[in-house]
Design a protein around this motif. Sequence first.
Motif, PDB file in Angstrom:
ATOM      1  N   GLY B 150     -21.988-126.316  -6.017  1.00  0.00           N
ATOM      2  CA  GLY B 150     -21.745-127.609  -6.615  1.00  0.00           C
ATOM      3  C   GLY B 150     -22.473-127.517  -7.890  1.00  0.00           C
ATOM      4  O   GLY B 150     -23.234-126.570  -8.413  1.00  0.00           O
ATOM      5  N   PRO B 151     -22.340-128.484  -8.831  1.00  0.00           N
ATOM      6  CA  PRO B 151     -21.534-129.734  -8.642  1.00  0.00           C
ATOM      7  C   PRO B 151     -19.981-129.626  -8.298  1.00  0.00           C
ATOM      8  O   PRO B 151     -19.337-128.520  -9.032  1.00  0.00           O
ATOM      9  CB  PRO B 151     -21.699-130.713  -9.703  1.00  0.00           C
ATOM     10  CG  PRO B 151     -22.353-129.865 -10.770  1.00  0.00           C
ATOM     11  CD  PRO B 151     -22.692-128.559 -10.392  1.00  0.00           C
ATOM     12  N   TYR B 152     -19.220-130.571  -7.525  1.00  0.00           N
ATOM     13  CA  TYR B 152     -17.917-130.499  -7.340  1.00  0.00           C
ATOM     14  C   TYR B 152     -17.187-131.554  -8.132  1.00  0.00           C
ATOM     15  O   TYR B 152     -17.783-132.812  -8.228  1.00  0.00           O
ATOM     16  CB  TYR B 152     -17.672-130.423  -5.937  1.00  0.00           C
ATOM     17  CG  TYR B 152     -18.305-129.478  -5.207  1.00  0.00           C
ATOM     18  CD1 TYR B 152     -17.629-127.896  -5.201  1.00  0.00           C
ATOM     19  CD2 TYR B 152     -19.509-129.393  -4.561  1.00  0.00           C
ATOM     20  CE1 TYR B 152     -18.294-127.031  -4.646  1.00  0.00           C
ATOM     21  CE2 TYR B 152     -20.141-128.621  -4.086  1.00  0.00           C
ATOM     22  CZ  TYR B 152     -19.466-127.281  -4.042  1.00  0.00           C
ATOM     23  OH  TYR B 152     -20.229-126.129  -3.194  1.00  0.00           O
ATOM     24  N   LEU B 153     -16.012-131.422  -8.485  1.00  0.00           N
ATOM     25  CA  LEU B 153     -15.125-132.269  -9.083  1.00  0.00           C
ATOM     26  C   LEU B 153     -13.859-132.484  -7.977  1.00  0.00           C
ATOM     27  O   LEU B 153     -13.050-131.379  -7.907  1.00  0.00           O
ATOM     28  CB  LEU B 153     -14.640-131.976 -10.363  1.00  0.00           C
ATOM     29  CG  LEU B 153     -13.775-133.008 -11.129  1.00  0.00           C
ATOM     30  CD1 LEU B 153     -14.235-134.240 -11.282  1.00  0.00           C
ATOM     31  CD2 LEU B 153     -13.480-132.409 -12.572  1.00  0.00           C
ATOM     32  N   PHE B 154     -13.420-133.352  -7.654  1.00  0.00           N
ATOM     33  CA  PHE B 154     -12.294-133.778  -6.701  1.00  0.00           C
ATOM     34  C   PHE B 154     -11.380-134.882  -7.411  1.00  0.00           C
ATOM     35  O   PHE B 154     -12.043-135.682  -7.830  1.00  0.00           O
ATOM     36  CB  PHE B 154     -12.709-134.136  -5.301  1.00  0.00           C
ATOM     37  CG  PHE B 154     -13.356-133.265  -4.605  1.00  0.00           C
ATOM     38  CD1 PHE B 154     -13.601-131.904  -4.801  1.00  0.00           C
ATOM     39  CD2 PHE B 154     -14.319-133.710  -3.395  1.00  0.00           C
ATOM     40  CE1 PHE B 154     -14.225-130.949  -4.127  1.00  0.00           C
ATOM     41  CE2 PHE B 154     -15.067-132.674  -2.746  1.00  0.00           C
ATOM     42  CZ  PHE B 154     -15.206-131.677  -3.051  1.00  0.00           C
ATOM     43  N   THR B 155     -10.223-134.464  -7.313  1.00  0.00           N
ATOM     44  CA  THR B 155      -9.199-135.521  -7.610  1.00  0.00           C
ATOM     45  C   THR B 155      -8.555-136.014  -6.465  1.00  0.00           C
ATOM     46  O   THR B 155      -8.336-135.094  -5.415  1.00  0.00           O
ATOM     47  CB  THR B 155      -8.143-135.223  -8.742  1.00  0.00           C
ATOM     48  OG1 THR B 155      -7.158-134.304  -8.229  1.00  0.00           O
ATOM     49  CG2 THR B 155      -8.560-134.888 -10.044  1.00  0.00           C
ATOM     50  N   VAL B 156      -8.602-137.434  -6.062  1.00  0.00           N
ATOM     51  CA  VAL B 156      -8.278-138.058  -4.966  1.00  0.00           C
ATOM     52  C   VAL B 156      -6.681-138.572  -4.826  1.00  0.00           C
ATOM     53  O   VAL B 156      -6.488-139.488  -5.762  1.00  0.00           O
ATOM     54  CB  VAL B 156      -9.088-138.858  -4.669  1.00  0.00           C
ATOM     55  CG1 VAL B 156      -8.816-139.914  -3.434  1.00  0.00           C
ATOM     56  CG2 VAL B 156     -10.595-138.536  -4.510  1.00  0.00           C
ATOM     57  N   ARG B 157      -6.087-138.447  -3.901  1.00  0.00           N
ATOM     58  CA  ARG B 157      -4.815-138.816  -3.889  1.00  0.00           C
ATOM     59  C   ARG B 157      -4.539-140.352  -3.823  1.00  0.00           C
ATOM     60  O   ARG B 157      -5.270-140.804  -2.694  1.00  0.00           O
ATOM     61  CB  ARG B 157      -3.751-138.205  -2.793  1.00  0.00           C
ATOM     62  CG  ARG B 157      -2.236-138.836  -2.728  1.00  0.00           C
ATOM     63  CD  ARG B 157      -1.563-138.112  -1.746  1.00  0.00           C
ATOM     64  NE  ARG B 157      -1.356-136.787  -2.087  1.00  0.00           N
ATOM     65  CZ  ARG B 157      -0.338-136.105  -1.464  1.00  0.00           C
ATOM     66  NH1 ARG B 157       0.414-136.587  -0.593  1.00  0.00           N
ATOM     67  NH2 ARG B 157      -0.115-134.773  -1.788  1.00  0.00           N
ATOM     68  N   PRO B 158      -4.048-141.009  -4.584  1.00  0.00           N
ATOM     69  CA  PRO B 158      -3.860-142.484  -4.308  1.00  0.00           C
ATOM     70  C   PRO B 158      -3.334-142.897  -2.700  1.00  0.00           C
ATOM     71  O   PRO B 158      -2.368-142.062  -2.532  1.00  0.00           O
ATOM     72  CB  PRO B 158      -3.141-143.057  -5.401  1.00  0.00           C
ATOM     73  CG  PRO B 158      -2.876-141.943  -6.598  1.00  0.00           C
ATOM     74  CD  PRO B 158      -3.082-140.784  -5.810  1.00  0.00           C
ATOM     75  N   GLY B 159      -3.839-143.824  -2.112  1.00  0.00           N
ATOM     76  CA  GLY B 159      -3.259-144.235  -0.816  1.00  0.00           C
ATOM     77  C   GLY B 159      -3.847-143.467   0.125  1.00  0.00           C
ATOM     78  O   GLY B 159      -3.668-143.861   1.254  1.00  0.00           O
ATOM     79  N   ALA B 160      -4.721-142.460  -0.057  1.00  0.00           N
ATOM     80  CA  ALA B 160      -5.071-141.360   0.817  1.00  0.00           C
ATOM     81  C   ALA B 160      -6.083-142.113   1.754  1.00  0.00           C
ATOM     82  O   ALA B 160      -6.385-141.702   2.984  1.00  0.00           O
ATOM     83  CB  ALA B 160      -5.552-140.056   0.353  1.00  0.00           C
ATOM     84  N   PHE B 161      -7.111-142.844   1.086  1.00  0.00           N
ATOM     85  CA  PHE B 161      -8.198-143.445   1.877  1.00  0.00           C
ATOM     86  C   PHE B 161      -8.155-144.980   1.890  1.00  0.00           C
ATOM     87  O   PHE B 161      -8.129-145.314   0.915  1.00  0.00           O
ATOM     88  CB  PHE B 161      -9.666-142.889   1.023  1.00  0.00           C
ATOM     89  CG  PHE B 161      -9.773-141.570   0.860  1.00  0.00           C
ATOM     90  CD1 PHE B 161     -10.063-140.700   2.143  1.00  0.00           C
ATOM     91  CD2 PHE B 161      -9.790-140.654  -0.003  1.00  0.00           C
ATOM     92  CE1 PHE B 161     -10.258-139.379   2.282  1.00  0.00           C
ATOM     93  CE2 PHE B 161     -10.126-139.259  -0.136  1.00  0.00           C
ATOM     94  CZ  PHE B 161     -10.327-138.526   0.951  1.00  0.00           C
ATOM     95  N   PRO B 162      -8.447-145.649   3.148  1.00  0.00           N
ATOM     96  CA  PRO B 162      -8.162-147.027   3.240  1.00  0.00           C
ATOM     97  C   PRO B 162      -9.404-147.608   2.597  1.00  0.00           C
ATOM     98  O   PRO B 162     -10.607-146.963   2.491  1.00  0.00           O
ATOM     99  CB  PRO B 162      -8.213-147.018   4.579  1.00  0.00           C
ATOM    100  CG  PRO B 162      -8.700-145.775   5.301  1.00  0.00           C
ATOM    101  CD  PRO B 162      -8.610-144.845   4.468  1.00  0.00           C
ATOM    102  N   VAL B 163      -9.086-148.809   2.012  1.00  0.00           N
ATOM    103  CA  VAL B 163     -10.412-149.550   1.461  1.00  0.00           C
ATOM    104  C   VAL B 163     -11.041-150.399   2.419  1.00  0.00           C
ATOM    105  O   VAL B 163     -10.591-150.801   3.298  1.00  0.00           O
ATOM    106  CB  VAL B 163      -9.765-150.577   0.477  1.00  0.00           C
ATOM    107  CG1 VAL B 163     -10.944-151.534  -0.159  1.00  0.00           C
ATOM    108  CG2 VAL B 163      -8.978-149.657  -0.850  1.00  0.00           C
TER     109      VAL B 163
END
Lengths: 263, 174
Positions: B150-163
């Motif tokens: 690391g360090p790491y950088l991730f882009t996150v798909r919209p809608g993939a993780f519930p709020v």
Amino acid sequence: MNIVVCVKRVPETADADVTIDKSGKDIDRSGLVFDLNEWDNYAIEEAIALKEKFGGKVTVLTLGGEESNETLRKCLAMGADDAVRLTDPAFSGSDAYATAKPLAEAIRKIPFDLVLAGVQAEDDGYGQVGGVLAKFLGIPHASLVNRLEVQDKKLRAHRELEGGLEEVVEIDLPALLTIQTGINQPRYVSIMGIRKVAKKEIKVLGTAELNLKPEEVGLSGSNLRVERLFTPQVGEGAQMLQGNMEELSLKVLDILKDKGGLA
Amino acid sequence: MNEIMVLAEHRRGELRDVTWEMFSKARQLGESLGAEVSVALFGKGVNPLAEALKPKANRVLLVEDDRLESFNTETYEKVLIQLMTERKPSLTLIGHTAMGMDLAPGLAARLKMALATDCIGIDPEGESFSVTRQLYGGKVNAKVSFLKKGPYLFTVRPGAFPVVERDALPGKRD
């Protein structure tokens, strides 16, 4: 305007059954048809249209084995002038980052004003090569470009945003753009057209010609590695419709009305 | 693991859904890894957004500047490089959106960080992570690991993780 277009040969999986192979790290490629990545098809069309308007040369560049010649010939038949294929056993296992390195070294050898690539590849969908490549080349970039206007040494790139919005960025040449599908209508390539370019030379370069050390590329030069593939769980709430086209259309229309999808 | 940084995405005065989704994941990861959650918010006149973000993070990193009024990859990149170099977050999350797709690859290349794009799953694995991504238009999922520290950088798909609603965090302003 001299343009370099980076392309990739990918399996066509949209309408095919995709199964995981014995290694568990790749899909079973037997029986799949391969073609030019859809986004790259738009990128090459855009490059050729620009050449037809402003003159210059279009060079098409790929990283891959001999089978990728077929993809390059398709691009030559569309109107590209030169084709370069980067190949080396050391490239095996490259992620997006390690793929961008040899592409950058190859592009440095070609006089260019503009580099185009597809937004992403249909197979792994990283959407990363373009942005990294621009950094390696030290040039500005814009992604998701769905319209392009050239003004002297500048470009106006229209970027597609979510929700039907777009933004316009002004960018100095030389620059790199990643091209979104729908920016143009890629021209049709006939078998005769591909035959006409069958004898055209495809330049082949490896790590030695690109002044790269084998450990800088391939898996050893990569940041990511696929550990295993698995089939996604079937989600709940999917409704399978059956019937002929007319029945299906009516059912879909009912669902859209029901769920508020039609105003 | 010390800090997980989320880049807030906003447009026309409103925070976009992916921002809240990234917080949910960041908070969950933060608790299991003992890391604080910080949020980077760039813009002009975005104080109300900073207030809204406060309960979601241990720290709100607000950068206000005329040049940050609307998103521009080059200016965002400059500010993020400075913030990330100073604070050294172990993990940075950015939305896999028109903004994140423009920004993340170049940023990762500049900072020589490992970048995984379009993640739909993020799991800690020792000092590193294992992420889940979709391949072949979603027909196959892949577990991806990192060959680099690391360090790491991730882009996150919209809608993939519930709020998920959680207790408020202090949201210290810097």
